[in-house]
Design an enzyme around this catalytic site. Structure first.
Site, PDB file in Angstrom:
ATOM      1  N   SER A   1      26.980  42.713 -54.849  1.00 12.80           N
ATOM      2  CA  SER A   1      26.525  43.673 -53.648  1.00 12.80           C
ATOM      3  C   SER A   1      25.759  43.182 -52.932  1.00 12.80           C
ATOM      4  O   SER A   1      24.811  42.168 -53.101  1.00 12.80           O
ATOM      5  CB  SER A   1      26.470  44.943 -54.411  1.00 12.80           C
ATOM      6  OG  SER A   1      24.964  44.907 -54.884  1.00 12.80           O
ATOM      7  N   ASP A   2      25.630  43.680 -51.553  1.00 15.53           N
ATOM      8  CA  ASP A   2      24.446  43.589 -50.610  1.00 15.53           C
ATOM      9  C   ASP A   2      23.375  44.334 -51.127  1.00 15.53           C
ATOM     10  O   ASP A   2      23.521  45.304 -52.230  1.00 15.53           O
ATOM     11  CB  ASP A   2      24.790  44.091 -49.459  1.00 15.53           C
ATOM     12  CG  ASP A   2      24.045  43.498 -48.220  1.00 15.53           C
ATOM     13  OD1 ASP A   2      22.945  42.920 -48.711  1.00 15.53           O
ATOM     14  OD2 ASP A   2      24.475  43.484 -47.052  1.00 15.53           O
ATOM     15  N   TRP A   3      22.230  44.098 -50.759  1.00 15.90           N
ATOM     16  CA  TRP A   3      20.955  44.517 -51.530  1.00 15.90           C
ATOM     17  C   TRP A   3      20.496  45.840 -51.015  1.00 15.90           C
ATOM     18  O   TRP A   3      20.125  46.231 -49.845  1.00 15.90           O
ATOM     19  CB  TRP A   3      19.840  43.404 -51.243  1.00 15.90           C
ATOM     20  CG  TRP A   3      20.047  42.251 -51.852  1.00 15.90           C
ATOM     21  CD1 TRP A   3      21.386  41.660 -51.928  1.00 15.90           C
ATOM     22  CD2 TRP A   3      19.465  41.616 -53.098  1.00 15.90           C
ATOM     23  NE1 TRP A   3      21.347  40.471 -52.817  1.00 15.90           N
ATOM     24  CE2 TRP A   3      20.255  40.553 -53.466  1.00 15.90           C
ATOM     25  CE3 TRP A   3      18.094  41.783 -53.722  1.00 15.90           C
ATOM     26  CZ2 TRP A   3      19.643  39.499 -54.448  1.00 15.90           C
ATOM     27  CZ3 TRP A   3      17.592  41.003 -54.600  1.00 15.90           C
ATOM     28  CH2 TRP A   3      18.624  39.920 -55.088  1.00 15.90           C
TER      29      TRP A   3
END
Length: 711
Positions: free
Chosen positions: A243-245
C-alpha cells in the site's frame, strides 16, 4: 548477494518457500504482511526517510530480514544521497539509456545504505499540468511513461534492488487523493491509464504500490479488479503489492483483494486481519498467498548474483553519480524559444546580472516523501559564478522590487532571470500538522506567490496548482529586466507546464530546467554558454489558454477521467498549443530523410529514418515516431507517440535511426469483446521533432487485415 544478507540468504538456500510458510505461525505470517517501526523512527528523527523503513516480510525467529524501504523518484531519500533531476526532467531527456543509468546509480546507493525496496518508478499520467506531484512522473503520454519507467526499473533491479512501480492506478489529483473516486470506462482505463504499468510489469518489475484514491467506487488498495483480475490474472504479475503509506488501506479484506503488505504500520492488517482469519471471515489461504509472494520476491533478489562484489558507503553521492546528475540536468533542459540570444559568448559577455529569488535557493523539488538530502546543491547563482568567476556575476535584484531590478539590468552584458516555483507552491500535499522535515524552507519564499501556502497558522504547503501562470511579481520582474537588457534569458523552474502568454513577447529566450537536482546550477552555466547544446523535449503540451486542458478540480471528491487529454485532446479539438508535446530547440539544425516502414508477420512495425545535422554545432536530435490510426472501428487520436530515439550528431553527420513498434502498441481495446485489436486500413507513419512539426515526414502503410491479440 553480499555478506550483509547472509542470514537471510541461508534460509532461502536451505528451505523452499513452502517449507518456510509451513514453519510460520498464523500470527507470524500476518505480521509479515505489514511494515513496522515507521512511527518510532519518524518520531526519533523528525525526518522522512532518515533510515530505511521495515516494510514487511521480516521474521526474526527464522532469520528473515524482510523489506527495507526507501522512496526514490529523485534518488534514495536515506542519508545524503545523490539528488538527480526530478522525474519530469528526466522524462524530457527522452533517453532510455540515461534513465537506466540513473536507476543503476540509485540501486548502488540503496544497497550501500541497507535498502532493498525502492519506490522510485512513478508513472501516473499527467492528465493536467496543475497536478501537484507532476514532477514525480515523466509526462502526459502513456507510451513514453512505459518506456522511461521500464528503463528505470530495470536499471535498479540490475543490482537486485526491488523496484516499485506506483501509484496503481489513476492517481493524478493531489489535494483530495485520500478520498477521490475516479470514474473511468473500460476502454479509457485500458488504453490510457494502464498500458505503461503493464509494460513495466512485463519487463520484470517486482513490486507495485497501490494508489490512495478509489477507482469506480473501490479504493485502489483493496480493488480486486485492479490487483487480482488485471494485475495477476491477466498480466501474470508474480511479485507483491504494498500500500501507499498511511491511509492506503481501509479493510482487512484488502488481503483477499490482492494487497500483500500494508505500510507503514498495521492499521487494518495486524490484529484486525488476524481476528478476521480466526473468525473464518478471511481464508488462511489468502494469507499464505500473500506471504508466498513476499518471500518469493525476497528469495529472487537475495539469491541472485550481484554485478559487483560489494556496495560500500563510498558509492553514495560519489563523483560518478554526481557527474551523472549533471549530465541528466544538461540533457533534460528544454530550450523553449531563442531569438538569437543563446548561446552566450563567454568572451564578449563579461558581466552577467542574475535576477530572482530562486537564483540562490537550493530548489530541488518538493519536500514530501520524494525529498532527497544531498551533500550539496549547486544553485543557479553558484553555477554561473563557478563558470565565470565572482567578479563577472552579480546578484542584481528580484521580484520584491522589479522596478529596481530593471534599473540595475542595464549595466550587464546579459541578464539571467530565474523564475518558477518551489515546494511551497507545488508538490506533495502536506497538511500543517505533518512534519516531514520541511521546516527548513526559507520563510521569504511564501512571498513569491500572491496568497502562497505557508507552513504556519494552520495552513498547508505543496499540493495542486490552481494557476498555470507565473506569479505576477515574477512576470513584472521579467518585463522590467528585459526592457532594460536586450540579452535577457528566462530560466523556468517548475514540475510541469507553465503558461507564458503574459511575458513571452518580452523575453528574447527562455529555457525550462524543471527541478534540476544537486548539479543543476553547473548544468545551467554549461547550457547558457554553449558548452552543451540543449536537447530536452517537452513531455507535455503547453497551452495558450488553461481552458484547453481537461477539467481539473483540486477540491473534487469525484472525478471523471475521460479518453482525451494532452496532445490527443488538442488534436481532436483543433487547438494550437503554445508548445506541442515533444517541442525543444537545440543550438543546431537537423533534417530528416529516407523515411521507410514495413510490417512483420506478427503485426509489428519497423520504421527507419535518416537524421542529418545541417548546422554548425554538435547536438542531440530526438526524432519521434507517431502513428495515425484508421479510426473506423472506434474513435482514436489523430496520432499517438509510438517511438523515440536520441541521435547525437556532429555538424554535417548523418545517421539512420530505427523504431520497432510492437503489436500491442498498435492495438485498441475492444471492451465489448474484452480483447485488443489492430485495425485494418491505412495507418499514417510520421517521424517528427514534435507532435506539431510542420516539417514532419509522413507516409501511409496499409494493414490488409485485422489482428486480434486477445488480452
Amino acid at each position: 548477494m553480499s555478506d550483509e544478507t547472509g542470514c537471510q540468504d541461508s534460509i532461502f538456500q536451505s528451505m523452499t518457500i513452502g517449507e518456510i510458510i509451513a514453519r510460520l505461525t498464523l500470527e507470524e505470517k500476518v505480521a509479515m504482511m505489514s511494515g513496522s517501526g515507521f512511527y518510532s523512527i519518524h518520531a526519533e528523527s523528525k525526518k522522512w526517510g532518515a533510515k530505511p523503513y521495515p516494510a514487511g516480510g521480516a521474521n526474526e525467529r527464522l532469520g528473515i530480514e524482510g523489506l527495507k524501504f526507501s522512496d526514490g523518484p529523485r534518488g534514495v531519500i536515506v542519508g545524503h544521497s545523490t539528488c538527480f533531476p526530478c522525474s519530469m526532467a528526466r522524462g524530457a531527456t527522452f533517453d532510455r539509456d540515461l534513465e537506466w543509468r540513473v536507476g543503476e546509480a540509485m540501486a548502488l546507493e540503496a544497497r550501500a545504505q541497507g535498502v532493498n525496496l525502492l519506490g522510485q518508478v512513478c508513472v501516473n499520467v499527467l492528465r493536467h499540468p496543475g497536478w501537484g506531484r507532476a514532477q514525480e512522473t515523466y509526462g502526459e503520454d502513456s507510451f513514453h511513461l512505459g518506456e522511461m519507467g521500464r528503463a528505470l526499473s530495470q536499471g535498479s533491479q540490475h543490482h537486485n534492488v526491488i523496484s516499485t512501480v506506483k501509484h496503481f492506478a489513476l492517481n493524478s489529483i493531489e489535494n483530495t487523493r485520500f478520498n477521490l473516486d475516479v470514474h473511468v470506462d473500460e476502454r479509457t482505463l485500458r488504453e490510457i491509464y494502464l498500458p505503461h504499468f503493464r509494460k513495466i510489469i512485463e519487463s520484470g518489475c517486482l513490486s507495485v504500490m497501490s494508489a490512495y484514491n478509489k477507482v469506480n467506487g473501490t479504493y485502489c488498495g483493496q480493488n480486486h479488479y485492479l490487483l487480482t483480475q488485471i494485475l495477476r490474472n491477466e498480466w501474470g504479475f508474480e511479485g507483491f503489492v504494498h500500500s501507499d503509506w498511511v491511509l492506503g488501506v481501509y479493510s482487512p479484506h484488502a488481503a483477499e483483494a490482492g494487497l500483500d503488505v500494508e505500510n507503514p504500520e498495521p492499521a487494518w492488517f495486524g490484529d484486525n486481519l488476524l481476528a478476521e482469519v480466526r473468525k473464518g471471515n478471511i481464508a488462511e489461504v489468502a494469507i499464505d498467498t500473500a506471504v508466498r509472494r513476499i518471500l518469493r520476491t525476497l528469495k529472487q533478489v537475495t539469491k541472485a548474483d550481484d554485478p559487483r562484489p560489494s556496495y560500500p558507503m563510498s558509492l553514495v553521492a560519489c563523483s560518478e553519480h554526481t557527474g551523472l546528475a549533471r549530465k541528466v540536468a544538461e540533457q533534460s533542459a528544454v530550450l523553449l524559444w531563442n531569438r538569437d540570444s543563446l548561446p552566450l559568448d563567454e568572451r564578449s559577455v563579461r558581466r552577467v546580472g542574475v535576477f530572482g529569488k530562486l537564483a540562490t535557493l537550493e530548489n530541488t523539488g518538493d519536500r514530501g516523501s520524494s525529498r532527497v538530502n544531498p551533500p550539496y546543491v549547486v544553485t543557479p547563482l553558484k553555477g554561473l559564478t563557478s563558470f565565470l568567476g565572482t567578479d563577472r556575476v552579480t546578484l542584481a535584484g528580484d521580484e520584491a522590487d522589479p522596478i529596481a531590478a530593471g534599473k540595475a539590468a542595464d549595466a550587464f552584458d546579459a541578464a539571467i532571470v530565474i523564475v518558477g516555483y518551489t515546494a511551497v507552491e507545488e508538490g506533495e500535499y502536506i497538511p500543517s500538522h505533518i512534519n516531514l522535515g520541511q521546516e527548513d524552507i526559507p520563510e521569504n519564499l511564501t512571498s513569491i506567490l500572491d496568497g502562497a501556502r505557508k507552513r504556519s497558522n494552520g495552513q498547508t504547503m505543496g499540493g495542486d496548482r490552481n494557476d498555470l501562470r507565473l506569479p505576477p511579481a515574477q512576470v513584472d520582474l521579467i518585463r522590467q529586466v528585459a526592457a532594460a537588457n536586450p540579452c535577457t534569458v528566462v530560466v523556468v523552474v517548475a514540475g510541469s507546464a507553465v503558461m507564458v502568454e503574459d511575458w513571452m513577447d518580452a523575453a528574447p529566450a527562455a529555457i525550462q530546467t524543471f527541478y534540476a537536482g544537486m548539479e543543476g546550477g553547473n548544468a545551467l552555466a554549461s547550457l547558457l554558454f554553449g558548452k552543451v547544446s540543449p536537447s530536452g523535449r517537452l513531455p507535455f503540451t503547453v497551452a495558450r489558454d488553461a481552458s484547453h486542458y481537461p477539467p481539473f478540480d483540486t477540491k473534487a471528491h469525484d472525478a471523471e477521467y475521460g479518453y482525451w487529454h494532452g496532445y490527443a485532446l488538442f488534436d481532436r479539438d483543433g487547438r494550437d498549443p503554445r508548445f506541442p508535446f515533444g517541442h525543444g530547440l537545440t543550438y543546431s539544425q537537423f533534417e530528416y530523410s529516407g523515411l521507410r516502414a514495413g510490417r512483420r508477420e506478427d503485426g509489428a512495425l519497423d520504421v527507419a529514418v535518416t537524421v542529418t545535422n545541417t548546422g554548425t554545432r554538435a547536438a542531440i536530435e530526438t526524432p519521434q515516431l507517431y502513428i495515425g490510426w484508421p479510426g473506423k472501428a472506434a474513435p482514436r487520436p489523430k496520432q499517438s507517440l509510438r517511438g523515440f530515439s536520441r541521435v547525437p550528431l556532429a555538424p554535417g553527420e548523418s545517421a539512420e535511426t530505427v523504431f520497432t513498434v510492437e503489436p500491442r502498441d498498435l492495438a485498441w481495446y475492444d471492451a465489448s469483446q474484452r480483447t485488443w485489436r489492430i485495425e485494418s486500413g491505412l495507418h499514417t507513419i510520421t517521424v517528427a521533432r514534435s507532435a506539431r512539426d510542420p516539417r514532419a515526414l509522413s507516409m501511409q502503410l496499409p494493414f490488409e487485415r485485422e489482428f486480434n491479440l486477445g488480452l
